[in-house]
Motif scaffolding. Sequence first.
Motif, PDB file in Angstrom:
ATOM      1  N   VAL A  45       0.852  -1.192   0.000  1.00 27.49           N
ATOM      2  CA  VAL A  45       0.000   0.000   0.000  1.00 27.49           C
ATOM      3  C   VAL A  45       0.886   1.240   0.000  1.00 27.49           C
ATOM      4  O   VAL A  45       1.223   1.789   1.056  1.00 27.49           O
ATOM      5  CB  VAL A  45      -0.938   0.022   1.224  1.00 27.49           C
ATOM      6  N   PRO A  46       1.344   1.717  -1.157  1.00 26.09           N
ATOM      7  CA  PRO A  46       2.045   3.003  -1.194  1.00 26.09           C
ATOM      8  C   PRO A  46       1.038   4.143  -1.028  1.00 26.09           C
ATOM      9  O   PRO A  46      -0.104   4.047  -1.474  1.00 26.09           O
ATOM     10  CB  PRO A  46       2.675   3.007  -2.595  1.00 26.09           C
ATOM     11  N   PHE A  47       1.459   5.222  -0.370  1.00 24.48           N
ATOM     12  CA  PHE A  47       0.536   6.337  -0.152  1.00 24.48           C
ATOM     13  C   PHE A  47       1.299   7.646  -0.168  1.00 24.48           C
ATOM     14  O   PHE A  47       2.535   7.693  -0.002  1.00 24.48           O
ATOM     15  CB  PHE A  47      -0.232   6.178   1.170  1.00 24.48           C
ATOM     16  N   ALA A  48       0.554   8.743  -0.364  1.00 24.24           N
ATOM     17  CA  ALA A  48       1.115  10.100  -0.328  1.00 24.24           C
ATOM     18  C   ALA A  48       0.111  11.008   0.367  1.00 24.24           C
ATOM     19  O   ALA A  48      -1.108  10.821   0.239  1.00 24.24           O
ATOM     20  CB  ALA A  48       1.409  10.601  -1.736  1.00 24.24           C
ATOM     21  N   THR A  49       0.614  11.982   1.115  1.00 22.15           N
ATOM     22  CA  THR A  49      -0.230  12.916   1.865  1.00 22.15           C
ATOM     23  C   THR A  49       0.031  14.335   1.377  1.00 22.15           C
ATOM     24  O   THR A  49       1.190  14.777   1.319  1.00 22.15           O
ATOM     25  CB  THR A  49       0.057  12.814   3.371  1.00 22.15           C
ATOM     26  N   MET A  50      -1.044  15.028   0.998  1.00 18.73           N
ATOM     27  CA  MET A  50      -0.940  16.394   0.508  1.00 18.73           C
ATOM     28  C   MET A  50      -0.984  17.385   1.700  1.00 18.73           C
ATOM     29  O   MET A  50      -1.794  17.201   2.624  1.00 18.73           O
ATOM     30  CB  MET A  50      -2.079  16.710  -0.457  1.00 18.73           C
ATOM     31  N   PRO A  51      -0.168  18.442   1.690  1.00 13.97           N
ATOM     32  CA  PRO A  51      -0.140  19.411   2.805  1.00 13.97           C
ATOM     33  C   PRO A  51      -1.317  20.395   2.719  1.00 13.97           C
ATOM     34  O   PRO A  51      -1.138  21.594   2.440  1.00 13.97           O
ATOM     35  CB  PRO A  51       1.206  20.092   2.624  1.00 13.97           C
ATOM     36  N   THR A  52      -2.531  19.888   2.981  1.00 18.03           N
ATOM     37  CA  THR A  52      -3.723  20.735   2.882  1.00 18.03           C
ATOM     38  C   THR A  52      -4.241  21.190   4.250  1.00 18.03           C
ATOM     39  O   THR A  52      -5.197  21.959   4.319  1.00 18.03           O
ATOM     40  CB  THR A  52      -4.834  19.966   2.153  1.00 18.03           C
ATOM     41  N   GLY A  53      -3.656  20.697   5.339  1.00 11.34           N
ATOM     42  CA  GLY A  53      -4.108  21.078   6.673  1.00 11.34           C
ATOM     43  C   GLY A  53      -3.306  22.251   7.233  1.00 11.34           C
ATOM     44  O   GLY A  53      -2.180  22.526   6.809  1.00 11.34           O
ATOM     45  N   PRO A  54      -3.851  22.967   8.230  1.00 12.38           N
ATOM     46  CA  PRO A  54      -3.143  24.104   8.852  1.00 12.38           C
ATOM     47  C   PRO A  54      -1.978  23.611   9.701  1.00 12.38           C
ATOM     48  O   PRO A  54      -2.162  22.862  10.664  1.00 12.38           O
ATOM     49  CB  PRO A  54      -4.219  24.780   9.698  1.00 12.38           C
ATOM     50  N   THR A  55      -0.779  24.030   9.331  1.00  7.30           N
ATOM     51  CA  THR A  55       0.414  23.540  10.029  1.00  7.30           C
ATOM     52  C   THR A  55       0.517  24.110  11.434  1.00  7.30           C
ATOM     53  O   THR A  55       1.046  23.453  12.339  1.00  7.30           O
ATOM     54  CB  THR A  55       1.669  23.906   9.229  1.00  7.30           C
ATOM     55  N   HIS A  56       0.022  25.351  11.679  1.00  5.89           N
ATOM     56  CA  HIS A  56       0.217  25.975  12.986  1.00  5.89           C
ATOM     57  C   HIS A  56      -0.683  25.371  14.052  1.00  5.89           C
ATOM     58  O   HIS A  56      -0.522  25.654  15.233  1.00  5.89           O
ATOM     59  CB  HIS A  56      -0.038  27.496  12.882  1.00  5.89           C
ATOM     60  N   ARG A  57      -1.645  24.477  13.650  1.00  9.32           N
ATOM     61  CA  ARG A  57      -2.487  23.814  14.634  1.00  9.32           C
ATOM     62  C   ARG A  57      -2.122  22.341  14.767  1.00  9.32           C
ATOM     63  O   ARG A  57      -2.875  21.550  15.298  1.00  9.32           O
ATOM     64  CB  ARG A  57      -3.959  23.949  14.216  1.00  9.32           C
ATOM     65  N   PHE A  58      -0.931  21.979  14.246  1.00  4.67           N
ATOM     66  CA  PHE A  58      -0.488  20.585  14.250  1.00  4.67           C
ATOM     67  C   PHE A  58      -1.489  19.684  13.526  1.00  4.67           C
ATOM     68  O   PHE A  58      -1.689  18.532  13.871  1.00  4.67           O
ATOM     69  CB  PHE A  58      -0.269  20.078  15.688  1.00  4.67           C
ATOM     70  N   LEU A  59      -2.145  20.231  12.490  1.00  5.89           N
ATOM     71  CA  LEU A  59      -3.114  19.464  11.695  1.00  5.89           C
ATOM     72  C   LEU A  59      -2.661  19.307  10.249  1.00  5.89           C
ATOM     73  O   LEU A  59      -3.437  18.875   9.397  1.00  5.89           O
ATOM     74  CB  LEU A  59      -4.491  20.144  11.735  1.00  5.89           C
ATOM     75  N   GLY A  60      -1.403  19.659   9.965  1.00  3.00           N
ATOM     76  CA  GLY A  60      -0.904  19.523   8.606  1.00  3.00           C
ATOM     77  C   GLY A  60       0.601  19.551   8.567  1.00  3.00           C
ATOM     78  O   GLY A  60       1.248  20.232   9.372  1.00  3.00           O
TER      79      GLY A  60
END
Length: 588
Positions: free
Chosen positions: A138-153
């Motif tokens: 299962v290869p996967f990739a995660t896109m940086p679409t979450g807010p980084t300053h809330r530890f959600l991205g």
Amino acid sequence: MLTLLALLAGQPAVAQDRMPGGVEAHGFKLAPGDGEITDYLATWNARTLPKGQFAALGLIEYSHAPFLTEDRVLDPGYANFHLGAAYGIIDRVGVAVHLPTHWVDTNDSAALVLGDLRFAVPVSILGEGAEGFALSAVPFATMPTGPTHRFLGNKTVTGGAMVAAGYGLEKFRFDGNLGVQTAPTIDDPDLRGGGRMLAAVGGAYSFSETFALRLEYMQTVGLAAGTGPENPGELLVSGRGRYDNGLGWTAGAAAGVVPGMSRAQFRLFAGLGWNMRPPEPPPVIEPPAPPPPPAELQLGLGAVDSFGNPVSGVPVFLEDRQVGSTDATGKIVLDDIPGGTTGELELRPERATGLGPMSVPFTMPDDGTLDLQAELEWLPGAVKVRARDEEGNPVSTAKVSFLGPEEEIENLPIGADGEKLFVVDPGIWTLLVMAPTFGSERFDLDISPDEKVLVVIEVVLEPAEVEITQEEVKILKKIFFDFDSDKIKDESMELVSEVAATMLEHKELLKVEVQGHTDNRGKAAYNKDLSQRRVNAVVEALVRMGVARDRLVPKGYGPDKPIDTNETDAGRAKNRRVQFIILERAEP
């Protein structure tokens, strides 16, 4: 649409919050499956994703006291919504998507924000169906679409791969995952971020076709040095229900076991899903078998020879009309003759089979079947020749000639298996069997017109004792006579027969001088007379064997033409001889 509007409305409020961050710290990652009852929530199922199957799940999750370090908690709680979907692109290869959204407090208000979007491509390596061993990547990739300053991205695109292995029984299955994920490092007093090792195990038990219970454990291990408490572990228990129309529900709870970044004190889940299976191929409907012909209309006839062997390919006639031929088993079945019919079936085999024609009378019964058997008689003149060498092997190069008073049938090949059936007219025949590098055999046949049997000639060919050179018909052994006599010894008659067969085969030898020679012991006149009488006896034997007399010239030379010394026994033995010298040969 409401979710999208909430996202757009919530983004400015999030931007005003200046909390440090830079990595995605929400611990729950949905593993979309194919909608089967034993699918997990966060553990990848190792079984095959069928081509054309689609499944989607919407899940509401509450995370209580999301944890970063021992003394840092992000918020009292998060309300989250997860959307997951999976689709089988081709056999063994699918695509899966996980879209998380989070309802968070931002300053004095709340907003719905998007988390990091994850894509995965499950590839089945081993195993098909729900039961037995299965292995997937299962290869996967995660896109940086979450807010980084809330530890959600995360700050950048991240990626990784999992290996999923599992084993399934009728009601229970067990799966395990092991993989790695890249992640950026961050500048935080307590956290470093960086790559992570991912592990998960899960078990599911289906109580029925509509309900299953699942137990999962997930562990994340940070790989960067000095990361602090970044190895969280959680235990998840959930139930799943499914209906015949494809709709289903899921509900459960998770509890933190090992403290670390992304672990919550506890989580609660509830959601609805739907799956669409590929259409089943239409059942193959076999056409009904045609009904068998009525038994009362069947007439069977079998043809065999005198040895009981079936005879195939024999044309069968009824009222001078051919109605078919016997098959490989020697049989023919007629199904269009009404009950009460009286007639005759005529079997007319080809002459080459050596079998004669035959008529079989019949009367069809009013009901039931009639089975007839015909034993065909041999034609007069049916002769089967089998040629073998001294070791019993077939001599496939042998040829057969039939020499009669008025007809000659010459050089017929015998076949690869060393035997063949011939049919000749009744009469007196001389049968010659010969082969290159072998001698020849001669047989006399007297075939009566009333002789309806198969004549079988077994021939054992020995190495040749006669060969033809440019000057003579050369014999490789000597012709012996009784002492001081012109009587040919019995042991030499086979050699004389081979000379006769050779001359019968080679018609181009028009004139052959049969020479007789002696040694010099005794009176010359007597020796010359003895040699003449001996070659006369050889010529008479050859004539009796079918060689024309006018092709033979007997000549006794006595001691006049020695080929060795007469001073020794060995030399005198060589001088006592019979030779066949070619005087005249037909032009080719």
